[in-house]
Design an enzyme around this catalytic site. Structure first.
Site, PDB file in Angstrom:
ATOM      1  N   ASN A 140      47.305  37.705   5.959  1.00  0.00           N
ATOM      2  CA  ASN A 140      47.119  37.913   4.855  1.00  0.00           C
ATOM      3  C   ASN A 140      48.435  36.924   4.288  1.00  0.00           C
ATOM      4  OD1 ASN A 140      48.149  39.881   2.387  1.00  0.00           O
ATOM      5  ND2 ASN A 140      47.806  41.283   3.293  1.00  0.00           N
TER       6      ASN A 140
ATOM      7  N   HIS B 295      38.369  45.274   4.570  1.00  0.00           N
ATOM      8  CA  HIS B 295      39.574  44.622   5.507  1.00  0.00           C
ATOM      9  C   HIS B 295      40.234  45.605   5.882  1.00  0.00           C
ATOM     10  CE1 HIS B 295      40.914  44.359   1.074  1.00  0.00           C
ATOM     11  NE2 HIS B 295      42.205  44.580   1.653  1.00  0.00           N
TER      12      HIS B 295
ATOM     13  N   HIS C 271      44.503  46.023   8.258  1.00  0.00           N
ATOM     14  CA  HIS C 271      45.472  45.438   7.675  1.00  0.00           C
ATOM     15  C   HIS C 271      46.053  45.533   9.304  1.00  0.00           C
ATOM     16  CE1 HIS C 271      45.832  44.457   3.667  1.00  0.00           C
ATOM     17  NE2 HIS C 271      45.344  45.257   3.226  1.00  0.00           N
TER      18      HIS C 271
END
Length: 184
Positions: free
Chosen positions: A73, A143, A145
């Site tokens: 990220n 997406h 995490h």
């Protein structure tokens, strides 16, 4: 109470006291307002669609799987904050195929192993924010995490100091994780 010129003092404007304490974080309005957030997230402009076409080092790609890839990220919550991203430009988990679901799960496990080998976290936060209302920063491209956590890593430093301490450079973290990535 008032000052010499009969102007009210600040405590006269505060309203009635209540039991709530307030922590003012006006700097969060930048995030809420979407500054630097891509507006056009069609496949040509979507950062998650563009990243795989570049070099791993430039895009912070840690691993490439059959249907998904793992990438650091750019705005991490913690050091080692990874995302597992399908190559397919799709916004909802319910819209991906069983093969992509399986690959996301396997790559998530591999990411946890690589993070454990390199950073020794005490735990993980794993999750997906779907849709703009669900908190997805880029809602058009799914997406997941993976955030490594350590006991005591949550504090007021980011809120009060408007600073997040990340103890390693993204390029160094990418190299460490790519090197430690388990062989499928």
């Amino acid at each position: 109470m008032s000052t010499e010129d009969n102007a009210p003092t600040p405590d006269q404007f505060a309203g009635q006291p209540d039991a709530w304490q307030r922590l003012w974080t006006p700097h969060r309005m930048v995030y809420i307002g979407g500054e630097n957030k891509p507006r056009d997230t069609t496949t040509q402009q979507c950062p998650f669609c563009r990243i795989p076409s570049g070099q791993d080092e430039d895009g912070l790609v840690v691993y490439r799987g059959a249907h998904v890839y793992a990438v650091l990220n750019l705005y991490p919550y913690n050091a080692g904050h990874l995302m597992v991203v399908p190559y397919q430009h799709v916004s909802l988990y319910s819209d991906i195929s069983p093969e992509v679901v399986t690959d996301m799960g396997i790559v998530t496990q591999q990411a946890m192993t690589a993070l454990a080998r390199t950073m020794n976290p005490a735990g993980f936060n794993i999750g997906m924010n779907q849709g703009e209302a669900g908190g997805a920063g880029i809602a058009a491209h799914l997406h997941q995490h993976i955030v490594p956590r350590w006991v005591g890593d949550a504090n007021f430093f980011p809120i009060i100091g408007q600073t997040k301490a990340i103890p390693s450079l993204l390029a160094d973290t990418r190299h460490q994780l790519a090197t430690a990535w388990p062989t499928p």
